[in-house]
Enzyme design. Structure first.
Site, mmCIF file in Angstrom:
data_model
loop_
_atom_site.group_PDB
_atom_site.id
_atom_site.type_symbol
_atom_site.label_atom_id
_atom_site.label_comp_id
_atom_site.label_asym_id
_atom_site.label_seq_id
_atom_site.Cartn_x
_atom_site.Cartn_y
_atom_site.Cartn_z
ATOM 1 N N ASP A 1 0.106 -2.277 12.530
ATOM 2 C CA ASP A 1 0.682 -2.809 11.285
ATOM 3 C C ASP A 1 1.119 -4.253 11.505
ATOM 4 O O ASP A 1 2.081 -4.513 12.241
ATOM 5 C CB ASP A 1 1.869 -1.931 10.855
ATOM 6 C CG ASP A 1 2.335 -2.293 9.461
ATOM 7 O OD1 ASP A 1 2.664 -3.476 9.223
ATOM 8 O OD2 ASP A 1 2.338 -1.417 8.589
ATOM 9 N N THR B 1 -1.534 7.306 0.203
ATOM 10 C CA THR B 1 -2.885 7.174 -0.376
ATOM 11 C C THR B 1 -3.588 5.873 0.035
ATOM 12 O O THR B 1 -4.789 5.739 -0.171
ATOM 13 C CB THR B 1 -2.805 7.173 -1.918
ATOM 14 O OG1 THR B 1 -2.060 6.004 -2.308
ATOM 15 C CG2 THR B 1 -2.117 8.411 -2.448
ATOM 16 N N ARG C 1 0.855 -1.191 0.000
ATOM 17 C CA ARG C 1 0.000 0.000 0.000
ATOM 18 C C ARG C 1 0.888 1.237 0.000
ATOM 19 O O ARG C 1 1.871 1.296 0.730
ATOM 20 C CB ARG C 1 -0.857 0.062 1.269
ATOM 21 C CG ARG C 1 -1.857 -1.012 1.383
ATOM 22 C CD ARG C 1 -3.003 -0.632 2.289
ATOM 23 N NE ARG C 1 -2.661 -0.042 3.574
ATOM 24 C CZ ARG C 1 -3.574 0.347 4.450
ATOM 25 N NH1 ARG C 1 -4.859 0.216 4.182
ATOM 26 N NH2 ARG C 1 -3.234 0.856 5.608
ATOM 27 N N ASP D 1 4.854 -5.161 10.484
ATOM 28 C CA ASP D 1 5.856 -4.594 11.397
ATOM 29 C C ASP D 1 5.924 -5.411 12.683
ATOM 30 O O ASP D 1 7.000 -5.699 13.201
ATOM 31 C CB ASP D 1 5.512 -3.147 11.760
ATOM 32 C CG ASP D 1 5.734 -2.192 10.594
ATOM 33 O OD1 ASP D 1 6.114 -2.654 9.502
ATOM 34 O OD2 ASP D 1 5.507 -0.983 10.785
HETATM 35 C C1 PRP Z 1 -1.109 -4.587 4.504
HETATM 36 C C2 PRP Z 1 -1.815 -5.925 4.582
HETATM 37 C C3 PRP Z 1 -2.616 -5.980 3.314
HETATM 38 C C4 PRP Z 1 -2.984 -4.541 3.106
HETATM 39 C C5 PRP Z 1 -4.400 -4.351 3.542
HETATM 40 O O1 PRP Z 1 -0.020 -4.686 3.676
HETATM 41 O O2 PRP Z 1 -0.957 -7.011 4.712
HETATM 42 O O3 PRP Z 1 -1.875 -6.460 2.205
HETATM 43 O O4 PRP Z 1 -2.127 -3.755 3.956
HETATM 44 O O5 PRP Z 1 -4.831 -3.071 3.247
HETATM 45 P P1 PRP Z 1 -5.880 -2.747 2.095
HETATM 46 O O6 PRP Z 1 -7.006 -3.695 2.292
HETATM 47 O O7 PRP Z 1 -6.250 -1.318 2.382
HETATM 48 O O8 PRP Z 1 -5.194 -2.894 0.780
HETATM 49 P P2 PRP Z 1 1.027 -3.499 3.430
HETATM 50 O O9 PRP Z 1 0.827 -2.937 2.061
HETATM 51 O O10 PRP Z 1 1.010 -2.543 4.573
HETATM 52 O O11 PRP Z 1 2.379 -4.270 3.368
HETATM 53 P P3 PRP Z 1 3.061 -5.272 4.399
HETATM 54 O O12 PRP Z 1 2.376 -6.586 4.245
HETATM 55 O O13 PRP Z 1 4.465 -5.296 3.937
HETATM 56 O O14 PRP Z 1 2.907 -4.695 5.785
HETATM 57 N N1 URA Z 2 -2.409 -3.151 7.147
HETATM 58 C C1 URA Z 2 -2.124 -3.435 8.435
HETATM 59 O O1 URA Z 2 -1.103 -4.076 8.741
HETATM 60 N N2 URA Z 2 -2.987 -3.018 9.384
HETATM 61 C C2 URA Z 2 -4.101 -2.331 9.104
HETATM 62 O O2 URA Z 2 -4.854 -1.990 10.033
HETATM 63 C C3 URA Z 2 -4.373 -2.031 7.754
HETATM 64 C C4 URA Z 2 -3.521 -2.460 6.791
#
Ligand code: PRP
Ligand code: URA
Length: 210
Positions: free
Chosen positions: A202, A108, A104, A205
């Protein structure tokens, strides 16, 4: 109904309380998240096909059972979905695992696709799509789009997810009504940064410590 939420037993709520708690240390976070993810993957497996099979037991009885049919694979949305791969391997020893790298945009919250690598015969397979967080639904929709572009039928996709919210479920089911969603819990809403409330922060993280 294409969305299935795990039964909110006291045991399950206790596990979620640990992973939601901002004070929880990483090792306990991983342990409890892994336990819930295992339950989710087991639940998802109930949506995979079987057919009747008759066997003989060592006591000389005939048993009318069932056997697994159809090829399956898992596809994780990197990075957080990778935390769910072990549970997929635990229920299916040699499971093939595809990857879709979507992040993401931090400002945005829109999904950006960087890379994907899928089993070459994925069109013949049932797919367990793995991502612990369903927030706006943008990432899951992008991943499902890629699966469909690679020939996977919507009804052969089971999306396995730890925490969702109404916004993400509505967005996803509007676009992919035939995909089954197995979610651990449906939270209340999203905040202005598109994080799930109450959520757990997150996931990536906290799980990977990065
Ligand atoms: C997080 C999560 C999903 C996404 C969900 O990933 O693992 O893939 O956000 O959000 P959405 O429904 O609004 O798309 P992120 O892009 O933060 O990457 P990560 O897995 O590396 O933390
Ligand atoms: N990704 C995350 O890891 N947590 C949230 O709450 C939304 C997106």
């Amino acid at each position: 109904m294409s969305t299935y939420e795990l039964e909110q037993t006291d045991q399950l709520v206790a596990l979620y309380t640990i992973i939601r708690d901002e004070k929880t240390k990483r090792d306990e976070f991983i342990f409890c998240a892994d336990r819930i993810i295992r339950m989710l993957v087991e639940k998802a497996s109930e949506f995979l096909p079987t057919k009747p099979k008759e066997i003989k037991t060592p006591t000389g009885c005939t048993f009318d059972g069932r056997e697994f049919v159809g090829k399956i694979c898992a596809v994780s949305i990197v990075r957080s979905g990778e935390a769910m791969e072990k549970a997929a391997r635990d229920i299916c020893q040699k499971i093939r695992i595809g990857k879709i790298l979507i992040q993401r945009d931090e400002k945005t919250a829109k999904p950006i696709l960087f890379y994907h690598k899928l089993p070459e015969d994925i069109a013949e397979r049932y797919v367990l799509l793995l991502d612990p967080m369903l927030a706006t639904g943008g990432s899951a929709c992008k991943a499902a789009e890629i699966l469909k572009q690679n020939g996977v039928k919507e009804e052969k996709i089971v999306f396995v997810n730890l925490i969702s919210c109404p916004e993400g479920i509505n967005e996803f089911t509007k676009k992919f009504p035939k995909v089954k969603i197995i979610t651990g819990v449906i939270d209340k809403s999203l905040n202005e940064k598109a994080y799930i409330l109450p959520g757990l922060g997150d996931f990536g993280d906290r799980y990977f410590g990065t």
